[in-house]
Scaffold this active site. Structure first.
Site, PDB file in Angstrom:
ATOM      1  N   PHE A  90       0.838  -1.195   0.000  1.00 43.55           N
ATOM      2  CA  PHE A  90       0.000   0.000   0.000  1.00 43.55           C
ATOM      3  C   PHE A  90       0.875   1.248   0.000  1.00 43.55           C
ATOM      4  O   PHE A  90       1.903   1.299   0.684  1.00 43.55           O
ATOM      5  CB  PHE A  90      -0.889  -0.034   1.246  1.00 43.55           C
ATOM      6  CG  PHE A  90      -1.859   1.105   1.364  1.00 43.55           C
ATOM      7  CD1 PHE A  90      -3.008   1.135   0.589  1.00 43.55           C
ATOM      8  CD2 PHE A  90      -1.639   2.141   2.258  1.00 43.55           C
ATOM      9  CE1 PHE A  90      -3.918   2.183   0.707  1.00 43.55           C
ATOM     10  CE2 PHE A  90      -2.535   3.180   2.384  1.00 43.55           C
ATOM     11  CZ  PHE A  90      -3.679   3.201   1.594  1.00 43.55           C
ATOM     12  N   ASN A 195      -3.294   1.253  10.282  1.00 42.54           N
ATOM     13  CA  ASN A 195      -3.941   1.666   9.038  1.00 42.54           C
ATOM     14  C   ASN A 195      -4.295   0.371   8.315  1.00 42.54           C
ATOM     15  O   ASN A 195      -3.591  -0.056   7.396  1.00 42.54           O
ATOM     16  CB  ASN A 195      -2.999   2.534   8.209  1.00 42.54           C
ATOM     17  CG  ASN A 195      -3.660   3.050   6.945  1.00 42.54           C
ATOM     18  OD1 ASN A 195      -4.833   2.823   6.696  1.00 42.54           O
ATOM     19  ND2 ASN A 195      -2.890   3.743   6.117  1.00 42.54           N
ATOM     20  N   PRO A 196      -5.377  -0.294   8.738  1.00 44.32           N
ATOM     21  CA  PRO A 196      -5.693  -1.629   8.232  1.00 44.32           C
ATOM     22  C   PRO A 196      -6.440  -1.562   6.908  1.00 44.32           C
ATOM     23  O   PRO A 196      -6.827  -0.465   6.457  1.00 44.32           O
ATOM     24  CB  PRO A 196      -6.611  -2.177   9.337  1.00 44.32           C
ATOM     25  CG  PRO A 196      -7.352  -0.962   9.799  1.00 44.32           C
ATOM     26  CD  PRO A 196      -6.357   0.172   9.733  1.00 44.32           C
TER      27      PRO A 196
END
Length: 307
Positions: A90, A195-196
């Protein structure tokens, strides 16, 4: 060809293809290929044939399938840091910066005793963990990541920051929703940040995101809570009484995430926060009590306050 002319040509092609911030991206690509800072482009030497070919390749990749500019450059700015990123991880966003500042403000002040213990669940590239370790050299920061490609980027960034003088992270390969994860830290952690994967399942995302960033880092099930709900329980077990929880979420799910944290039963002072653009972005809470996690809490303190 002069570097300024190369930038103009690249920006023209990017703009014609509908790429936002075409001039900035053209500058970033040209500076990357030349190995100089973007601000030095006006004074740069002419770009040779091999440089032109590489710039053309990167511009074509940006246009053809919207490869994220960060993947092309191999780097992404993360608050105070510049991190390595690429396929399988990410890309850090500016929206996360306020969560980092919140977590830092919640940590015990530096003193003569042991520094704070911090856990980053679903660490990805390591942006949260590394920012905190950079700002608080006295902290012992643990980063948990499940997926192999993301772990590779996390370990690379951790090694880079350690070589630059930051306190090394403790990197763990594991599932952040596993109740047994980091059992040795149970009840000893000062802050848990995360920050899943939190986007409700959708196909309505930019091609740069949907076509390139890993789905495992993006989507949190139909409602966006599939990872957050068990993760909140893990955080409750790890945190010491008075410990701080900060969890990022989708801009549409702030109230739902706050409700999840409240319903867990071991948190008080549940608060919703906005990001730099004023959109709902993360929830914080304080770990209640001083008893074992398996004890039943008094019903009068089971529910925190939300604002």
């Amino acid at each position: 060809m002069p570097a300024t002319a190369v930038v103009r040509s690249a920006a023209h092609d990017l703009r014609a293809a509908g790429v936002d911030s075409a001039v900035v991206e053209a500058q970033l690509i040209c500076a990357h290929v030349l190995g100089i800072d973007r601000s030095a482009l006006p004074l740069a030497d002419a770009v040779d044939a091999s440089g032109l070919a590489e710039i053309d390749r990167m511009v074509a990749a940006r246009i053809a399938d919207r490869t994220p500019i960060q993947y092309l450059l191999g780097r992404a700015v993360s608050g105070r840091l510049d991190l390595a990123v690429g396929p399988g991880v990410f890309i850090p966003r500016p929206e996360t910066e306020l969560l980092v500042e919140d977590a830092l403000a919640a940590l015990p002040a530096p003193g003569d005793g042991p520094g704070p213990v911090v856990v980053d669940l679903c660490a990805g590239s390591g942006t949260l963990a590394l920012e905190i370790a950079h700002a608080r050299p006295d902290a012992r920061v643990h980063a948990v990541e499940l997926h192999d490609q993301a772990l590779d980027w996390l370990r690379r960034n951790a090694a880079e920051r350690a070589a630059a003088g930051d306190t090394p992270l403790v990197v763990h390969s594991g599932d952040a929703t596993d109740p047994g994860i980091l059992a040795e830290l149970r009840g000893r952690v000062d802050a848990v940040v995360s920050n899943p994967p939190y986007i409700p399942r959708t196909d309505d995302l930019p091609a740069e995101v949907l076509g390139h960033e890993p789905a495992t880092a993006l989507f949190g099930g139909v409602d966006g809570l599939a990872v957050i709900t068990p993760l909140v329980g893990v955080a409750a077990g790890l945190l010491a009484p008075g410990g701080h929880l900060a969890v990022e979420h989708d801009e549409e799910t702030g109230a739902s995430v706050a409700s999840v944290v409240e319903a867990q039963g071991r948190f008080g002072t549940v608060e919703q926060h906005t990001d730099l653009a004023g959109r709902p972005r993360f929830v914080t809470a304080t770990r209640l009590g001083d008893r074992d996690d398996d004890d039943e809490l008094d019903p009068t303190v089971r529910k925190g306050t939300t604002r």
